[in-house]
Design an enzyme around this catalytic site. Structure first.
Site, mmCIF file in Angstrom:
data_model
loop_
_atom_site.group_PDB
_atom_site.id
_atom_site.type_symbol
_atom_site.label_atom_id
_atom_site.label_comp_id
_atom_site.label_asym_id
_atom_site.label_seq_id
_atom_site.Cartn_x
_atom_site.Cartn_y
_atom_site.Cartn_z
ATOM 1 N N LYS A 280 0.871 -1.182 0.000
ATOM 2 C CA LYS A 280 0.000 0.000 0.000
ATOM 3 C C LYS A 280 0.911 1.236 0.000
ATOM 4 O O LYS A 280 1.732 1.409 0.890
ATOM 5 C CB LYS A 280 -0.912 -0.035 1.237
ATOM 6 N N GLU A 366 -19.446 -5.002 10.305
ATOM 7 C CA GLU A 366 -20.421 -4.161 11.025
ATOM 8 C C GLU A 366 -21.461 -5.014 11.738
ATOM 9 O O GLU A 366 -21.845 -4.729 12.872
ATOM 10 C CB GLU A 366 -21.096 -3.199 10.045
ATOM 11 N N ARG A 394 -25.355 -1.634 7.028
ATOM 12 C CA ARG A 394 -24.915 -3.025 6.889
ATOM 13 C C ARG A 394 -25.393 -3.860 8.098
ATOM 14 O O ARG A 394 -25.473 -5.074 8.023
ATOM 15 C CB ARG A 394 -23.397 -3.008 6.761
HETATM 16 C C1 LIG Z 1 -18.884 -2.016 4.605
HETATM 17 C C2 LIG Z 1 -17.711 -1.071 4.674
HETATM 18 N N1 LIG Z 1 -17.124 -0.847 5.867
HETATM 19 C C3 LIG Z 1 -16.073 -0.014 5.957
HETATM 20 C C4 LIG Z 1 -15.580 0.622 4.842
HETATM 21 C C5 LIG Z 1 -14.452 1.611 4.967
HETATM 22 N N2 LIG Z 1 -13.256 1.176 4.268
HETATM 23 C C6 LIG Z 1 -12.915 1.610 3.083
HETATM 24 S S1 LIG Z 1 -11.515 0.968 2.512
HETATM 25 C C7 LIG Z 1 -11.318 0.068 3.932
HETATM 26 C C8 LIG Z 1 -10.160 -0.834 4.105
HETATM 27 C C9 LIG Z 1 -10.139 -1.809 2.978
HETATM 28 O O1 LIG Z 1 -8.992 -2.607 3.132
HETATM 29 P P1 LIG Z 1 -8.569 -3.481 1.883
HETATM 30 O O2 LIG Z 1 -9.746 -4.162 1.340
HETATM 31 O O3 LIG Z 1 -7.435 -4.316 2.343
HETATM 32 O O4 LIG Z 1 -8.109 -2.433 0.784
HETATM 33 P P2 LIG Z 1 -6.775 -1.543 0.756
HETATM 34 O O5 LIG Z 1 -7.165 -0.183 1.272
HETATM 35 O O6 LIG Z 1 -5.755 -2.216 1.633
HETATM 36 O O7 LIG Z 1 -6.351 -1.515 -0.680
HETATM 37 C C10 LIG Z 1 -12.365 0.283 4.797
HETATM 38 C C11 LIG Z 1 -12.488 -0.321 6.142
HETATM 39 C C12 LIG Z 1 -16.234 0.362 3.611
HETATM 40 N N3 LIG Z 1 -15.839 0.975 2.469
HETATM 41 N N4 LIG Z 1 -17.267 -0.495 3.566
#
Ligand SMILES: Cc1ncc(C[n+]2csc(CCOP(=O)(O)OP(=O)(O)O)c2C)c(N)n1
Ligand SMILES: CC(=O)[C@@H](O)[C@H](O)COP(=O)(O)O
Ligand SMILES: [Mg+2]
Length: 618
Positions: A280, A366, A394
């Site tokens: 990242k 969630e 959610r």
């Molecule tokens: C249902 C939901 N909960 C929380 C989020 C907030 N959120 C956006 S990106 C993220 C982290 C995602 O991690 P990953 O899938 O590993 O993607 P990366 O940012 O590492 O590329 C979160 C918690 C979301 N978009 N959707």
């Protein structure tokens, strides 16, 4: 000549696929450089996008997009995809009013196969597309690209459970960068770490380097890559148990590993799972060293990086919550703080440090977060679930079935209530007053300013039952909260301004605009504070001495606080005119919060205009 000349020659994946293989490394370099420059000027998501540059190039190089479908998960990492699919110029208005969205959006491009923003939907959607192709006899490949954070949500496992028994021809790519927004949590992270740190992966990386030391003919390369990939199957992986053919892990920044691997997997039938390892923030040292800070960024100077804000600005509601949480935790050892993977966004970094044994990040989960809190409440603890309004959607059944029905003392600190701005309709918190007000036992509060936010959080915590305090993204009026943990009387609003003829009954974030409009209209202004229980006595009093009541809320008009006011009046046979102002029955696009509110008539001028139009027509 432009430093992005090769990138600027690519306006579609077909043009990318026409490039020679050896040009793709240059394309990746230019794309990464362009990304940093562009996002530093507009703000947006950065570190996750830097991590998908090579993966995106490889996907569009190997798969015949848009006929073959790419389904991104969350979609915050889709900027390389958007740039390579004809929206490079669109990036200068990214997430701005009238500009391209920050997430894949079907109406924006045929290459955006599924609208996302909430995590963990990609495998389900891709599986649906794969079965549709089979049923329609259409020869197409379907690929879901999901991050390690998103993989932790139950919905991803629901989809794998279903996919693993069918013969759906789909590929799931796990983009594993060992980060969510915060560091990842949970047992899945441990499983992935074992897979990544296993001998298999390191040996494969060595073999990969050795194998590709010279450039054998492509076919030889593909054959060897297949051997190479097959040799890496780590038997018994979790994903194999779900019926997927697991491949990897491979280096998600190495085009010479990605492309032959994808070429080979494209030929294989059934559910396949490719584990790629990325970093990242890859390629931008500042983001590599702090992928959390560079997850979501405002404008910044790319050469200097993000500078910390000079001097104390206005407190945000999030900061007010974070400070209150620590103060209340110090005062009451029963308090537990729970977040579904939004430690930074919900303002819980300090609490996590100072109350580590009472802090829980349960991952992107969630539904689990809410019922986990319910379980704690059954045992006499006082859990506080910090959750964005949009993400609480959610866990709606858990809110009703596991918390409210059992009348359990869980506090929901609901941040991002109302319009959030740049993230747009997937993230606006526009429905919570509607979907919460109808739930029995649940107290629903909306503070007028930061000081009241702290008071209503304390009121919620003191309440012996479920309660919800919703507050907006960003700062409020600048009122400084006291250090006290005082509460406010349940179900009681207040008159903020005495006027005549018209009474404005405002909720939460729009009280300030209502007061400004009241000054211009010489109207009475009530800060209602509680959507449930409503201050019925105040409503009846205002109905008795005003000719028009105007409800004002940053929530859907349908089923919102205004509907509740009308219900109270109707039940008492009070025939006073009512005008309900709130968000319309449509999804509100992305843009700057203030700009959107003005367009929707929910700023001072809009409220004045609506009231005057109603008076003129009555
Ligand atoms: C249902 C939901 N909960 C929380 C989020 C907030 N959120 C956006 S990106 C993220 C982290 C995602 O991690 P990953 O899938 O590993 O993607 P990366 O940012 O590492 O590329 C979160 C918690 C979301 N978009 N959707
Ligand atoms: C992609 C995602 O869902 C989060 O990164 C979200 O964009 C955070 O929103 P805030 O910027 O309001 O914290
Ligand atoms: Mg990740």
């Amino acid at each position: 000549m432009s430093k992005h000349a090769l990138l600027e020659s690519i306006n579609s994946p077909a043009e990318l696929r026409a490039l020679e293989r050896k040009q793709l490394a240059q394309l990746a370099s230019e794309l990464r450089d362009f990304l940093i420059e562009s996002v530093s000027q507009t703000g947006g998501h950065l570190s996750s996008n830097l991590g998908t540059v090579e993966l995106t190039i490889a996907l569009h190089a190997v798969f015949d997009t848009p006929t073959d479908r790419l389904v991104w998960d969350v979609g915050h990492q889709c900027y390389p995809h958007k740039i390579l699919t004809g929206r490079r110029q669109g990036m200068e208005k990214l997430r701005m009013r009238g500009g391209i969205a920050g997430f894949p959006k079907r109406c924006e491009s045929e290459y955006d196969t599924f609208g996302v923003g909430h995590s963990s939907t990609s495998i389900s959607a891709a599986l649906g597309m794969a079965h549709a192709a089979r049923l329609k006899g259409e020869a197409r490949k379907v690929v879901a690209i999901i991050g390690d954070g998103a993989m932790s949500a139950g919905m991803a496992f629901e989809a794998m459970n279903n996919a693993g028994v069918g013969d759906a021809d789909m590929l799931v790519i796990l983009n594993d960068n060992e980060m969510s927004i915060s560091p990842p949590v949970g047992a899945l992270n441990n499983i992935l770490t074992r897979l990544t740190s296993s001998k298999t992966y390191n040996a494969a990386r060595e073999a990969g380097r050795h194998m590709l030391g010279f450039a054998p003919p492509l076919l030889e390369l593909a054959r060897r890559a297949e051997e190479h990939v097959k040799g890496m199957i780590a038997p018994g992986t979790l994903f194999e148990e779900f019926g997927f053919h697991y491949y990897g892990p491979i280096d998600g920044h190495d085009l010479d590993a990605l492309i032959p691997t994808l070429e080979n997997l494209k030929k294989l039938k059934g559910p396949k799972f490719l584990h790629v390892i990325t970093k990242k923030g890859q390629g931008y040292k500042l983001a590599e060293s702090d992928p959390i800070l560079y997850h979501g960024v405002g404008k910044f100077a790319a050469c200097d990086g993000i500078q910390s804000a000079k001097g104390p600005g206005k407190l945000t509601y999030t900061q007010v919550f974070g400070d209150w949480l620590c103060d209340m935790a110090a005062a009451d050892s029963r308090l537990i703080g729970i977040t579904p993977a939004m430690r930074e966004g919900s303002g819980m970094v300090r609490f996590a440090n100072e109350f580590a044994d009472r802090y829980y990040d349960v991952g992107i989960a969630e539904q689990h977060a809410v019922t986990f809190a319910a379980g704690m409440a059954c045992e006499g603890l006082k859990p506080v679930v910090a959750i964005y309004s949009t993400f609480l959607q959610r866990a709606y059944d858990q809110l009703i079935h596991d918390v409210a029905l059992q009348n359990l003392p869980v506090v929901f600190a609901v941040d991002r209530g109302g319009l959030v701005g740049a993230d747009g309709p997937t993230h606006h918190g526009t429905f919570d007053l509607s979907f919460a007000a109808c739930i029995p036992n649940l107290v629903v509060m909306a503070p007028a300013d930061e000081a009241e936010c702290r008071q209503l959080l304390s009121t919620a915590f003191a309440h012996d039952g479920p309660s919800l305090v919703r507050y907006p993204r960003g700062a409020g009026t600048g009122v400084v909260p006291s250090a006290a943990l005082d509460t406010l009387p349940l179900g009681k609003g207040e008159i903020r301004r005495q006027g005549q003829g018209v009474a404005l009954l405002a909720f939460g974030s729009l009280v300030a605009a209502a007061v400004a409009a009241g000054d211009e209209l010489d109207a009475t202004v009530a800060n209602m504070r509680f959507v449930k229980p409503l201050d019925v006595e105040l409503i009846v009093e205002l109905a008795g001495n005003h000719s028009l009541l105007v409800s004002i809320e940053e929530n859907a008009v349908i089923g919102g606080a205004g509907s509740e006011i009308e219900r109270v009046l109707n039940e008492r046979g009070l025939n006073v005119a009512v005008l309900r102002l709130g968000l319309p029955d449509r999804f509100v696009d992305h843009g700057e919060q203030g700009q959107l509110l003005a367009e929707l008539g929910l700023d001072k001028d809009g409220i004045v205009r609506s009231v005057r139009e109603r008076l003129a027509n009555s």
